[in-house]
Scaffold this active site. Structure first.
Site, PDB file in Angstrom:
ATOM      1  N   LYS A   1      24.709  -4.187 -17.989  1.00 14.13           N
ATOM      2  CA  LYS A   1      25.457  -2.930 -17.887  1.00 14.13           C
ATOM      3  C   LYS A   1      27.014  -3.278 -17.565  1.00 14.13           C
ATOM      4  CE  LYS A   1      21.902  -0.104 -18.514  1.00 14.13           C
ATOM      5  NZ  LYS A   1      20.877  -0.879 -19.265  1.00 14.13           N
TER       6      LYS A   1
HETATM    7  C1  LIG Z   1      19.415   5.268 -20.624  1.00 17.00           C
HETATM    8  C2  LIG Z   1      18.927   4.155 -19.566  1.00 17.00           C
HETATM    9  N1  LIG Z   1      18.112   4.710 -18.699  1.00 17.00           N
HETATM   10  C3  LIG Z   1      17.434   3.943 -17.721  1.00 17.00           C
HETATM   11  C4  LIG Z   1      17.490   2.771 -17.989  1.00 17.00           C
HETATM   12  C5  LIG Z   1      16.698   1.821 -17.159  1.00 17.00           C
HETATM   13  O1  LIG Z   1      17.429   0.874 -16.138  1.00 17.00           O
HETATM   14  P1  LIG Z   1      16.871  -0.113 -15.244  1.00 17.00           P
HETATM   15  O2  LIG Z   1      16.680  -1.419 -16.160  1.00 17.00           O
HETATM   16  O3  LIG Z   1      17.860  -0.443 -14.330  1.00 17.00           O
HETATM   17  O4  LIG Z   1      15.644   0.073 -14.777  1.00 17.00           O
HETATM   18  C6  LIG Z   1      18.380   2.216 -18.986  1.00 17.00           C
HETATM   19  C7  LIG Z   1      18.510   0.486 -19.045  1.00 17.00           C
HETATM   20  O5  LIG Z   1      18.631  -0.290 -20.151  1.00 17.00           O
HETATM   21  C8  LIG Z   1      18.857   2.719 -19.804  1.00 17.00           C
HETATM   22  O6  LIG Z   1      19.901   2.286 -20.768  1.00 17.00           O
END
Ligand SMILES: Cc1ncc(COP(=O)(O)O)c(C=O)c1O
Length: 389
Positions: A190
């Site tokens: 990210k």
């Molecule tokens: C659009 C979206 N939502 C939610 C997530 C979930 O994030 P996390 O890995 O921090 O739980 C991601 C992660 O890749 C994502 O790209």
């Protein structure tokens, strides 16, 4: 396709984060201090992030998934409720709705912005609909004017998935501050990376407090201070919580990544524009320019590989890029393509034709503050070689 020699010797890892000495030193200092878990650095990171986005309240957690799950629970969403989200997203956006005990409902996306289609959202509202969970895809803001108007008309909550959208703005307002909750990811790929990590921006203090408590086993707020030099504090378990807290080790990285967030945004904007200019003649379908009066976070640079235009099929292109030593991604195979959801909800890809079409053609090229000009050139050269070859 003919076998081509790679454009570079070493593999360019997709989404590899930029880690500098500031965060390395801060992590080392945390380790030397002996305070690794949730502590003062998490509190500082929450405050810095809250100020960066100008939000009333911020609570750090260990992922965006945790952030969305806790937001749904704080919103009182549960069995019998429906939540509308995008058919083109990461699986966790949908999974958290199911974990909350509610029923996910998918809306299709706009073919150009790839964001949830507000008209389709409105069509799918039923008396059971409680919330909309829009995703600011790739860092491009959703049409928040339309979505907030729909939410208001139908009395719905809005929980924004800002996993791609740390720097995103819509009509001058930061993403994550429109809805009742904004949920951010600091996963390795990210724009701000802490390894694993997440943040909730909440409008209401009571929601923020509930999320804080439920992120740490449901123990009373500030339970993390029970081992501090302020003296042992007894805690009470006041709700059913989870192990979703962020560690100081993660916040140590985040504090310094946040200091560079704008500088890194400019670097990625430059890279995004470079790709736009230098891939224009390849036959790939490139992203549209950011809409007027918005700020794109430039998290993903996604292109569509349309075999009729390029003579190369998407998966062939993915493999050829990997053979060129360029790491690539797919964001995303649409949600209704996955067997679990098909079996559980009976969803069919053809009911979401735009998300399905994008999911079958999309490729994400590397885009990170870590890329040097040489890396950008290699990406462009690899694409040209493959589509010429
Ligand atoms: C659009 C979206 N939502 C939610 C997530 C979930 O994030 P996390 O890995 O921090 O739980 C991601 C992660 O890749 C994502 O790209």
């Amino acid at each position: 396709m003919a076998q081509l020699s790679p454009v570079r010797d070493s593999f360019l890892v997709f989404g590899s984060p930029q880690i500098l000495d500031d965060e390395i030193d801060e992590v080392v200092a945390s380790m030397r201090s002996g305070w690794l878990g949730t502590g003062p650095k998490v509190a500082r990171f929450e405050e810095d992030f809250r100020r960066y986005r100008g939000a009333p309240h911020a609570v750090a957690v260990n992922s965006c998934t945790a952030a969305m799950h806790l937001s749904l629970l704080a919103a009182g969403i549960g069995p019998g409720d429906e939540v509308i989200t995008s058919a083109l997203t990461f699986c966790s956006t949908v999974n958290v709705i199911i974990h909350a005990g509610a029923t996910p409902v998918l809306a299709d996306v706009d073919p150009l912005t790839m964001n949830i289609d507000a008209e389709d959202v409105e069509r799918r509202i039923t008396p059971r609909t409680k919330a909309i969970l829009p995703v600011h895809f790739a860092g491009r803001p959703c049409d928040m004017e339309k979505l907030m108007a729909i939410a208001e008309r139908h009395g719905l909550l809005v929980i924004e998935d800002c996993a791609h959208a740390i720097e995103t703005e819509y009509h001058g307002q930061p993403a994550g501050t429109f809805g009742d909750f904004g949920c951010f990811s600091f996963y390795v790929t990210k724009n701000l990376a802490t390894g694993e990590g997440g943040m909730v921006l909440a409008k209401n203090e009571s929601d923020a407090n509930e999320i804080k408590v439920r992120a740490l086993h449901g123990m009373t707020r500030d339970a993390w201070k029970r081992y501090s030099d302020e003296g042992f504090r007894h805690y009470s378990v006041v709700s059913l919580g989870f192990k979703y807290n962020m560690m100081d080790l993660q916040a140590a990285i985040g504090l310094h990544q946040l200091e560079r967030i704008e500088e890194n945004w400019r670097t990625r904007e430059d890279c995004w524009s470079y790709f736009q200019e230098n891939l224009a003649d390849t036959g790939l379908i490139l992203p549209i320019a950011p809409e007027a009066n918005t700020r794109h976070a430039y998290h993903l640079y996604t292109v569509l590989v349309d075999e009729e235009r390029t003579g190369v099929e998407r998966d062939q292109f993915l493999n050829a890029m990997t053979a060129q030593n360029i790491g690539v991604g797919v964001h995303y195979l649409s949600i209704p393509e996955h067997p679990y959801y098909q079996e559980t909800f009976g969803w069919r890809p053809e009911e979401y034709p735009i998300a399905t079409n994008i999911g079958r053609k999309t490729v994400s090229l590397p885009l990170s503050a870590k890329l040097e000009q040489r890396d950008r050139d290699d990406v462009v050269e690899a694409v040209h070689r493959i589509l010429r070859g």
